[in-house]
Design a protein around this motif. Structure first.
Motif: not given
Length: 179
Positions: A76-78, A124-130, A137-152
């Motif tokens: 709820f708070n990004g 992340v699953k919710e945002l991917l489904v949307y 952008e998802i990685a940034f929104q959820l405070n991941y250092s990169s999309a690569s880190h999120l993917s791993k």
């Protein structure tokens, strides 16, 4: 309670029960009346049918507060905050982090960090489904250092890549209360 609809349902049920809620927030309810044990038991039975329960134990309340803070933060708070998770929880709960962490692990059988990661992956699953945001952008929104880190992390938790997950017809999301 883990969402605004939950708050609405609990507030409605309290009113049906003849109570006057002073405040109903995620995981916390304050009513103006004092309840006798019998009435409290009856209310708890009604709430159990809806998937809620009255938590009267201080330790369980702390664990529920941790869970609610994490859910609120992630969903709820990004997930945008200026401190680390442990400092955030200490400030919100008012106990030492080692106490909070040990209590959480004993009650839930998992660490706060693992619970936090599970919540982030569900988001992340919710945002991917949307399908409205890129993985960056998802990685940034959820405070991941990169999309690569999120993917791993996503692959480690789900066994799937985010790209493959998006292609699945049957989405494998979990209700928040099941995490």
């Amino acid at each position: 309670m883990v969402c605004n609809r939950c708050v609405m349902v609990v507030k409605s049920e309290l009113r049906k029960f003849g109570l006057h809620p002073v405040s109903v927030e995620l995981g916390e309810v304050e009513i103006s009346e004092d309840l006798e044990k019998e009435k409290e038991h009856e209310l708890n039975e009604r709430l159990l049918v809806l998937g809620f329960e009255i938590i009267d134990d201080k330790k369980k309340r702390i664990v529920e507060k941790v869970k609610n803070l994490i859910v609120e933060l992630v969903h709820f708070n990004g997930n945008r905050f200026k401190t680390n998770l442990s400092d955030y929880l200490v400030a919100a709960i008012g106990n030492d982090y080692s106490y909070i962490s040990n209590l959480f692990s004993l009650q839930e059988g998992t660490t706060i960090e693992q619970y936090y990661i599970l919540q982030k992956i569900e988001r992340v699953k919710e945002l991917l489904v949307y399908d409205e945001l890129s993985l960056n952008e998802i990685a940034f929104q959820l405070n991941y250092s990169s999309a690569s880190h999120l993917s791993k992390q996503f692959k480690k938790v789900t066994g799937l890549t985010p790209t493959y997950f998006k292609t699945l017809k049957e989405q494998k999301r979990q209700p928040l209360e099941n995490l």
